[in-house]
Design a protein around this motif. Structure first.
Motif, mmCIF file in Angstrom:
data_model
loop_
_atom_site.group_PDB
_atom_site.id
_atom_site.type_symbol
_atom_site.label_atom_id
_atom_site.label_comp_id
_atom_site.label_asym_id
_atom_site.label_seq_id
_atom_site.Cartn_x
_atom_site.Cartn_y
_atom_site.Cartn_z
ATOM 1 N N VAL A 125 0.851 -1.194 0.000
ATOM 2 C CA VAL A 125 0.000 0.000 0.000
ATOM 3 C C VAL A 125 0.885 1.241 0.000
ATOM 4 N N ARG A 126 0.572 2.171 -0.915
ATOM 5 C CA ARG A 126 1.224 3.489 -0.898
ATOM 6 C C ARG A 126 0.307 4.462 -0.188
ATOM 7 N N SER A 127 0.787 5.061 0.877
ATOM 8 C CA SER A 127 -0.044 5.966 1.673
ATOM 9 C C SER A 127 -0.431 7.211 0.884
ATOM 10 N N LEU A 128 -1.697 7.580 1.014
ATOM 11 C CA LEU A 128 -2.204 8.833 0.474
ATOM 12 C C LEU A 128 -2.367 9.860 1.594
ATOM 13 N N TYR A 129 -2.981 9.411 2.689
ATOM 14 C CA TYR A 129 -3.194 10.250 3.864
ATOM 15 C C TYR A 129 -3.108 9.388 5.118
ATOM 16 N N SER A 130 -2.744 10.003 6.213
ATOM 17 C CA SER A 130 -2.945 9.382 7.528
ATOM 18 C C SER A 130 -3.466 10.462 8.461
ATOM 19 N N ASN A 174 -4.786 5.217 8.528
ATOM 20 C CA ASN A 174 -4.046 5.309 7.279
ATOM 21 C C ASN A 174 -4.949 4.978 6.096
ATOM 22 N N VAL A 175 -4.863 5.801 5.078
ATOM 23 C CA VAL A 175 -5.593 5.571 3.829
ATOM 24 C C VAL A 175 -4.576 5.543 2.698
ATOM 25 N N GLY A 176 -4.624 4.491 1.895
ATOM 26 C CA GLY A 176 -3.645 4.363 0.832
ATOM 27 C C GLY A 176 -4.188 3.674 -0.398
ATOM 28 N N LEU A 177 -3.322 3.541 -1.381
ATOM 29 C CA LEU A 177 -3.655 2.914 -2.659
ATOM 30 C C LEU A 177 -2.908 1.595 -2.759
ATOM 31 N N VAL A 178 -3.612 0.518 -3.065
ATOM 32 C CA VAL A 178 -2.980 -0.797 -3.192
ATOM 33 C C VAL A 178 -2.218 -0.856 -4.508
ATOM 34 N N GLU A 179 -0.909 -1.049 -4.413
ATOM 35 C CA GLU A 179 -0.050 -1.123 -5.607
ATOM 36 C C GLU A 179 0.202 -2.557 -6.045
ATOM 37 N N GLU A 180 0.259 -3.468 -5.101
ATOM 38 C CA GLU A 180 0.468 -4.885 -5.414
ATOM 39 C C GLU A 180 -0.418 -5.718 -4.503
ATOM 40 N N GLY A 181 -0.846 -6.879 -5.010
ATOM 41 C CA GLY A 181 -1.660 -7.768 -4.205
ATOM 42 C C GLY A 181 -2.701 -8.475 -5.038
ATOM 43 N N PRO A 182 -3.713 -9.049 -4.395
ATOM 44 C CA PRO A 182 -4.791 -9.728 -5.126
ATOM 45 C C PRO A 182 -5.441 -8.793 -6.145
ATOM 46 N N ASP A 220 -8.386 -8.161 -7.072
ATOM 47 C CA ASP A 220 -9.576 -7.391 -6.708
ATOM 48 C C ASP A 220 -9.262 -6.198 -5.804
ATOM 49 N N LEU A 221 -8.008 -6.099 -5.348
ATOM 50 C CA LEU A 221 -7.617 -4.973 -4.500
ATOM 51 C C LEU A 221 -6.657 -4.007 -5.186
ATOM 52 N N VAL A 222 -5.924 -4.444 -6.174
ATOM 53 C CA VAL A 222 -4.956 -3.569 -6.839
ATOM 54 C C VAL A 222 -5.685 -2.367 -7.445
ATOM 55 N N GLY A 223 -5.181 -1.191 -7.129
ATOM 56 C CA GLY A 223 -5.795 0.039 -7.615
ATOM 57 C C GLY A 223 -6.894 0.580 -6.727
ATOM 58 N N ARG A 224 -7.262 -0.156 -5.665
ATOM 59 C CA ARG A 224 -8.323 0.294 -4.766
ATOM 60 C C ARG A 224 -7.755 1.190 -3.664
ATOM 61 N N THR A 225 -8.542 2.159 -3.264
ATOM 62 C CA THR A 225 -8.230 2.955 -2.078
ATOM 63 C C THR A 225 -8.721 2.183 -0.863
ATOM 64 N N THR A 259 5.228 5.887 4.489
ATOM 65 C CA THR A 259 4.944 6.195 3.088
ATOM 66 C C THR A 259 4.442 4.983 2.306
ATOM 67 N N ARG A 260 4.981 3.817 2.571
ATOM 68 C CA ARG A 260 4.525 2.560 1.974
ATOM 69 C C ARG A 260 4.609 1.473 3.030
ATOM 70 N N TYR A 261 3.783 0.416 2.873
ATOM 71 C CA TYR A 261 3.842 -0.682 3.832
ATOM 72 C C TYR A 261 3.264 -1.950 3.225
ATOM 73 N N VAL A 262 3.622 -3.066 3.850
ATOM 74 C CA VAL A 262 3.147 -4.386 3.433
ATOM 75 C C VAL A 262 2.369 -4.989 4.589
#
Length: 326
Positions: free
Chosen positions: A33-38, A80-88, A90-95, A104-107
């Motif tokens: 997840v790439r963070s957008l806001y926290s 934390n609110v972020g954008l899924v960059e990698e993963g299943p 159905d979640l990639v690209g979801r906020t 800034t990013r986390y797994v």
């Protein structure tokens, strides 16, 4: 994919710092997840920042993805609110919303993120954790149609409770706070406002969230006979005295605690995921934007947190924004 990240840590009580992080490769059931806001939950997080968590509460107060131990060094936070960059797929690209600290990013496991409804802007979704606390509080309080209710303490939690109560039919809701500036927030939420001295009494329910001895005492004074104070404040390592003599027993008053760490027994058939999903749905209401009263960049957190803790920045929810290249 960029595996570098930066995280905000409390290096010692009252001192914050940004540290470099190298993320692990995600497993097949994890997301990047790439963070957008926290969001900074001003009450709890500034107490942690000051080193005020009592030793006997260190285990209870741990955040889901906390690193380090109280009082410090510790990486703490949960809005934390972020954008899924990698993963299943159905979640990639979801906020998504996640109970993760300021980074800034986390797994995390895919099960640890909750998709944000399309009707809720990412910038408002940082309030999900606090609105979830308010949902749980009202499950505990079980207000009724036509109740007379005061919310004492116009901080982030108190205002979230007042915002939800504003939707109840026939209730009289008044936000009570010593800061006259909270009147503007109350108006945006659609509830009344009063100073502690001018608050309306004869209340069936008072929700207390000021985290002060004076606020809790005033909450008892505002009750009608057999009324209830629902206590949401977290006092950390401070002692609180109350007037439990006087008319406390003759009026059969009740003080009841509520804490978001446990789903209310009144809704034992609901899961933590159900509760959070409901909170995110409720955030479709734009009136809740009034709870975000400040914003700064992630890189500024080491300078901003001491100002939030001292009250120099009088925030409800302070929002942290992350750059697209983080």
């Amino acid at each position: 994919m960029n595996r570098a990240a930066r995280a905000f840590w409390i290096g010692s009580p009252g001192r914050g710092e940004v540290r470099d992080v190298v993320l692990p490769d995600p497993a097949k059931d994890e997301v990047v997840v790439r963070s957008l806001y926290s969001g900074v939950s001003r009450g709890t997080e500034t107490l942690v920042f000051r080193g005020g968590v009592p030793e006997n509460q260190h285990a209870v107060m741990r955040a889901p993805f906390q690193e380090g131990d109280f009082p410090a060094p510790v990486k703490y936070g949960y809005l934390n609110v972020g954008l899924v960059e990698e993963g299943p797929a159905d979640l990639v690209g979801r906020t998504v919303f996640c109970l993760y600290p300021h980074q800034t990013r986390y797994v995390v496991p895919a099960t640890a993120v909750t998709p944000v409804p399309d009707s809720v802007p990412a910038a408002r979704a940082v309030l999900a954790g606090t609105v979830e606390t308010a949902v749980n509080a009202l499950w505990d309080a079980r207000p009724l149609v036509g109740d007379r209710i005061a919310v004492v303490g116009g901080g982030m939690v108190g205002c979230s409770v007042a915002a939800l109560l504003a939707r109840f039919p026939g209730v009289r809701v008044q936000l009570v706070d010593a800061d006259p500036a909270r009147a503007e927030v109350a108006e945006a939420l659609g509830v009344g406002f009063a100073s502690p001295a001018d608050a309306l009494g004869d209340c069936d329910l008072v929700v207390h969230a000021s985290a002060t001895e004076q606020g809790l005492t005033r909450s008892l004074e505002l009750l009608t006979a057999e009324g209830t104070v629902l206590e949401l404040s977290w006092y950390g390592d401070r002692q609180v005295s109350l007037p439990l003599g006087e008319a406390f027993h003759s009026r059969r008053l009740v003080i009841r605690s509520s804490q978001v760490g446990t789903v209310s027994p009144a809704r034992a058939n609901r899961s933590y995921a159900d509760r959070l999903a409901l909170a995110l749905e409720l955030l479709a209401d734009p009136a809740l934007d009034a709870l975000v009263t400040g914003e700064s960049a992630f890189e500024e957190l080491p300078e901003v947190m001491p100002r939030l803790a001292s009250g120099e920045i009088p925030a409800l929810c302070h929002r942290v924004r992350y750059s697209a290249s983080a």
